[in-house]
Design a protein around this motif. Sequence first.
Motif, short mmCIF file in Angstrom:
data_model
loop_
_atom_site.label_atom_id
_atom_site.label_comp_id
_atom_site.label_asym_id
_atom_site.label_seq_id
_atom_site.Cartn_x
_atom_site.Cartn_y
_atom_site.Cartn_z
N GLN A 38 0.83 -1.23 0.05
CA GLN A 38 -0.03 0.03 0.05
C GLN A 38 0.77 1.31 0.05
O GLN A 38 0.61 2.22 -0.58
CB GLN A 38 -0.99 -0.04 1.27
CG GLN A 38 -2.00 -1.14 1.08
CD GLN A 38 -2.83 -1.13 2.58
OE1 GLN A 38 -3.55 -0.08 2.80
NE2 GLN A 38 -2.42 -2.25 3.28
N LEU B 140 1.95 1.53 -3.52
CA LEU B 140 0.99 2.10 -4.38
C LEU B 140 0.64 3.59 -4.04
O LEU B 140 0.31 4.35 -5.01
CB LEU B 140 -0.27 1.44 -4.05
CG LEU B 140 -1.55 1.82 -4.75
CD1 LEU B 140 -1.28 1.46 -6.29
CD2 LEU B 140 -2.77 0.91 -4.26
N TYR C 174 -2.40 6.41 -11.74
CA TYR C 174 -1.23 5.63 -11.27
C TYR C 174 -0.33 5.21 -12.41
O TYR C 174 -0.59 5.55 -13.64
CB TYR C 174 -1.80 4.09 -11.33
CG TYR C 174 -2.88 3.74 -10.20
CD1 TYR C 174 -2.68 4.01 -8.76
CD2 TYR C 174 -4.11 3.45 -10.33
CE1 TYR C 174 -3.46 3.99 -7.80
CE2 TYR C 174 -5.09 3.07 -9.44
CZ TYR C 174 -4.84 3.37 -8.10
OH TYR C 174 -5.86 3.06 -7.03
N SER D 26 -3.21 -4.34 -13.77
CA SER D 26 -3.23 -4.15 -12.28
C SER D 26 -4.44 -3.76 -11.84
O SER D 26 -4.90 -4.37 -10.52
CB SER D 26 -2.39 -2.87 -12.20
OG SER D 26 -0.82 -3.01 -12.69
N ILE D 27 -5.26 -3.17 -12.69
CA ILE D 27 -6.73 -3.11 -12.29
C ILE D 27 -7.58 -4.44 -11.95
O ILE D 27 -8.15 -4.35 -11.10
CB ILE D 27 -7.61 -2.21 -13.37
CG1 ILE D 27 -6.76 -0.69 -13.36
CG2 ILE D 27 -8.93 -2.08 -12.88
CD1 ILE D 27 -7.32 0.28 -14.37
N LEU E 90 -6.98 -3.09 -8.18
CA LEU E 90 -6.88 -1.91 -7.86
C LEU E 90 -8.14 -1.26 -8.18
O LEU E 90 -8.21 -0.27 -7.88
CB LEU E 90 -5.57 -1.46 -8.80
CG LEU E 90 -4.39 -1.65 -8.49
CD1 LEU E 90 -3.39 -0.78 -9.27
CD2 LEU E 90 -4.06 -1.75 -6.97
N LEU F 299 -9.92 -0.12 -4.90
CA LEU F 299 -8.89 0.90 -4.09
C LEU F 299 -9.38 2.34 -4.32
O LEU F 299 -9.59 3.23 -3.43
CB LEU F 299 -7.69 0.52 -3.90
CG LEU F 299 -7.01 -0.91 -3.74
CD1 LEU F 299 -5.75 -1.08 -3.62
CD2 LEU F 299 -7.80 -1.41 -2.39
N ALA G 298 -8.47 4.47 -11.18
CA ALA G 298 -8.27 3.55 -12.33
C ALA G 298 -9.04 3.84 -13.51
O ALA G 298 -8.38 3.62 -14.60
CB ALA G 298 -9.07 2.34 -11.63
N LEU H 164 3.84 -1.15 -10.76
CA LEU H 164 2.45 -1.26 -10.44
C LEU H 164 1.61 -2.58 -10.25
O LEU H 164 1.20 -2.83 -9.24
CB LEU H 164 1.44 -0.41 -11.35
CG LEU H 164 0.13 0.19 -11.26
CD1 LEU H 164 0.15 0.94 -9.75
CD2 LEU H 164 -0.49 0.70 -12.10
N ALA I 49 0.12 -4.66 -7.20
CA ALA I 49 -1.28 -5.09 -7.35
C ALA I 49 -1.24 -6.64 -6.99
O ALA I 49 -1.99 -7.42 -6.29
CB ALA I 49 -1.71 -4.92 -8.63
#
Length: 727
Positions: free
Chosen positions: A74, A77, A101, A118-119, A123, A126, A131, A426, A430
């Motif tokens: 985190q 991130l 990001y 990553s999404i 992600l 979050l 995103a 990234l 994730a």
Amino acid sequence: MLSAVLIAALAAGPAADGAWRTELRWHGQQARMQAQAGGRYLLSGPFGQRAVNAGAMRADTASPLFDGLFQMAQDDLAQDVVDAIRDPAYDHGRPIPCHCYVTGVKWPYVWTRDLSYSIDLGLWRLDPERARNGLRFKLSAARAPGAPGLYAMQDTGSGGSWPISTDRVVWFLGARHLLGDKGFAGATWRALRDTLAQERRYAFDAALGLYRGETSFLDWREQTYPAWTADNVAFIGQSFALSTNVLHYQALDLAAAQARARGDAGAAADYRAQADALKAAINARFWRADRGLYMSYLGGDGTPYDTYDLLGTALAVTSGLAEGERARQALANYPTWDAGSPVIWPERRDQPVYHNRAIWPFVSAYALRAARATDDPARIAHELRSIMRGAALAGSNMENYELESQAVHVDEGRLSGPVVNSPRQLWSVAAYIAAVTEGVFGLADDGRVEPKLPAALVPMLFGERKAIALDLPGRRIVLQRPERIDGDLLVADATATQGDTTTVTLKAIAAKAPPLRTGATLYAPDAPPAPVAQADGDGWRVQVDGKAVLYANGRRIGAVDGQAQLPKQAGLLCLSATRIDANGLESLHSPDTCVGAAANVGGAWPRAWKAPAGGRYRVAFDYANPHGPINTGITAAVKTLVASCDGAAPQRVPLVMPHSVGTQRSTWGTFAAKAGATCRFALEDGFNMSYLAHAVHYTGGKGGDKPLNEAELGDLVIAPLPARDTP
């Protein structure tokens, strides 16, 4: 309580080193995590020390190491959250506003595949708006007349980008989680329709039922494709990749669901039929029964390549494309090393470490997801430990690691690497978050809690505790361990929700999964040179370098020692060769040697040619495309050849001319003609990434200031296809 037998078994396994509660040791190195006040942690390791800030989510287990690394993800991130991005190839390196990001320390930009994976790995939960912002940045309208629409962008890449690479459809893998916003959902639907239509027109091969293009993410061609593609990428644009085809399948599946939700039954049925046909073609073409694995890619004529990749395999499983026993086999037969699972197998002896001989945490996270889908506790534990170990010893969620040492860099002269390795990458960030929320606590996309926790991880995560917990904004998940553990996988026995707390009581089951595959051969044998074919009476005398396996027109002929005699046949004969090592592992293929009658058709447009016999013909251009380097850019030339043969309906054949080194041969397509028919050929403009309005930001090469879709065209080369190769 744990049985004495299981305790002994666990103590002998990889987690026995203090159960990885406060520290781990690996190859003479040590990482140690200490809890601090206020939810903070201090990580010590080979890199020195790192103070880890508290995040919005919190894991509460018996392992400060596990919990602290979750906080570190985190913390990483938070540093990947930006209001502007930059890259030397865009806007001359100046900042571009984007509340999104970034990809990592060394990649401070937004790339389609990195962001989308990553999404998809979580992600989206979050910061949904951030995103969406990143995904919107990777959508573009066209700026060229005659090409209206909204499209997902293929980033710069091999031979001038799309359609040599076609994995831009990964955009929809991330977008599917964020459709609660009506405006974004509308843009996604428009982009889905327009992008899929374009892929169908330029990248779909009706004969094999597959989409052409490079492997997803594995985009450094020398690392994964034959060495001769270093200076000639037309082969890659002609070939078919497992991962990229699975992504197309998932995009079609999403399109069918979205069309149905919008009340368009006709479009839903069409997309469903396309998805089902693609699923069948992937399973028919890529599955290699003798290996129990899906091949990573095929040649343009369907030639099998004895090479495999973990992302494609995992996506085949998690998408539902691989089902039942085949899904279990595909994952179980993919090799592992002590440090983790390689992203490709077998490795290349002549290449440095990057995709070659490497572990990538985001791919490990997809393998963990696939292991959950197949109830494979050994694989779940293996991938989780690999993700943890890499982050702990490096002090950040790194881009990748060397396969055997899990080091961030090894010195081996010209083979040293990883060649590039970015902190707080990234998709690696994730990956760790997904390993905790999904891999351990079982949080599903729809909010359900479905843990599948290996018993081997109980000493690390539970210790003497009865329960562990995950705190998310507005939600708490509690896992209660069973009194007895007499199986190798813990799953939900009972679930209760009170207020914002979901409590799952676990039970142990015997998963009956196979053990990890260890001890596989590391390297593939070296490929031989191209065969030499000479006319010899009524046949062809084919010479190979020593003992080899000969292929013709995509089919295996068999083992050859120095020389073989093949009968002549009407039509083109394209030969390649491989070597097989003592363990039965096959090399990548040599370059093709093609023999047989061919016509060269030049002159002004439209060009004309008379078919000497009825049947199907293969056609390609001799061309030169000097508009960019082989490894990057946005100006792969794409044209549609229109063949009109004596009153028959015009046939449209897309041909791609990637950036080249001098004069090369384009990708090829096929058309049909009757005996004696005169065919007239015309050219229609195609499409490439320079046609997108967003390309105006591209300043790293040609095609940014204005669309550029040109090549220096030589002869059309037309050759008859053998009857058995006719679809």
